[in-house]
Design an enzyme around this catalytic site. Sequence first.
Site, PDB file in Angstrom:
ATOM      1  N   ASP A  18      -3.238   6.026  12.083  1.00 23.02           N
ATOM      2  CA  ASP A  18      -2.408   5.433  11.038  1.00 23.02           C
ATOM      3  C   ASP A  18      -1.114   6.239  10.940  1.00 23.02           C
ATOM      4  OD1 ASP A  18      -1.146   4.540   8.742  1.00 23.02           O
ATOM      5  OD2 ASP A  18      -2.911   4.692   7.448  1.00 23.02           O
ATOM      6  N   SER A  61       0.810  -1.220   0.000  1.00 20.40           N
ATOM      7  CA  SER A  61       0.000   0.000   0.000  1.00 20.40           C
ATOM      8  C   SER A  61       0.841   1.268   0.000  1.00 20.40           C
ATOM      9  CB  SER A  61      -0.954   0.003   1.197  1.00 20.40           C
ATOM     10  OG  SER A  61      -0.244  -0.203   2.406  1.00 20.40           O
ATOM     11  N   HIS A  70       1.015   4.936   6.719  1.00 20.72           N
ATOM     12  CA  HIS A  70       0.800   5.533   5.405  1.00 20.72           C
ATOM     13  C   HIS A  70       0.987   7.044   5.491  1.00 20.72           C
ATOM     14  CE1 HIS A  70      -1.496   1.674   5.273  1.00 20.72           C
ATOM     15  NE2 HIS A  70      -0.810   1.582   4.149  1.00 20.72           N
TER      16      HIS A  70
END
Length: 393
Positions: free
Chosen positions: A368, A129, A371
């Site tokens: 998060d 990702s 990312h």
Amino acid sequence: MATPKCSPFPFHFITLSLLLHSIIVSSVVLVLRNHHHNNGGYHRSPMLQTNGSYCSLFIGTWVRDETFPLYQYSCPIIDPEFNCQMYGRPDTDYLKYRWQPANCQIPRFNGAQFLMRMRGKSVMFVGDSLGRNQWQSLICMISSGISASSPTQITRGDPLSIFKFLEYGVTVSFYRAPYLVDIDAVQGKRVLKLDEIRGNGNAWTGVDVLSFNTGHWWTHKGTLQGWEYMEAGGTLYQDMDRYMAMERGMRTWAKWVDSNIDTSKTRVFFQGISPTHYNPSEWNTGGTVSSTSKSCYGETMPMTGSSGFPGTFPDQMKVIEAVIGSMNKPPFLLDITLLSAMRKDAHPSIYSGDLTPEQRANPDHSADCSHWCLPGLPDTWNQLFYTALFFLH
């Protein structure tokens, strides 16, 4: 030695011969400066000539620049988990920083120029990702430099998603392969095949520019683990040392590149490990810890004044260095690890899509810090990708 576990599969006990190269890092900054210094294309320091001098692209500082960001969060390709402004992030200073290498200026990204130089060609990001993060960033950066009426086409799928700039015949794709090597279903179980890559590799042939990444998924356990068994040398294993497994898989990938890629026709890049910021006690901020949280939540500024690597240098990066350094046809290492480690402010934190009020109220468990927001840090990765692709020889 990895020990197989009883299961419906035929097992036998063997000694797995996986030798993980020992990389002794006495000074991380020295390592970062010497990534490319010995023999071959990989070892050459990525230098950009300017006014008769040279500078390293990946050693420098973050400087405030009011001309940033290069595009807006309304770019429709951005996934909710990366679209921090759309999902309520209150601050915008993190969008206003530009990477400044030690003693040179890198060219500003130009979307129209990118398409004209790449007319009729293809770019593919391959990996996890973080690769998807960079893929979406590049599409937004290119789109901001051309007319909104220029036709495009997108096809989303798994493992392959394709975005086409139809007027220019340019394709920018993302192929999801978190481990690079193949995962096959055997009697209903997912088997990570450390010695096999043909299933994935078939999708990468004929591409003009390939950019690979891997690293984070090798250490995932529990519900985040992407396999039930690993296979190496014809034997199935319930588990083994994860860095040894990563090296074995990376060497399978390296053999595939050396055997299947004509580097006179295809440019190959490998992205360094994208660091996480879950533990503020690891952040080197001049002797103090600026965060009152156990995550990146609430961070609004890059780190400055670090005398070494901020945090813990990723062990996965040592594996990548060892494997790429041994290749016959080494890719260009897009060494974004240090510059990204300084950006504890650039993660989605709790602004990563439709989190519940309870999740947002508990950032220590839901933030998060892996990312990156878009617009944001991956735009710099692509600025350096653009520089290496068109301006380094």
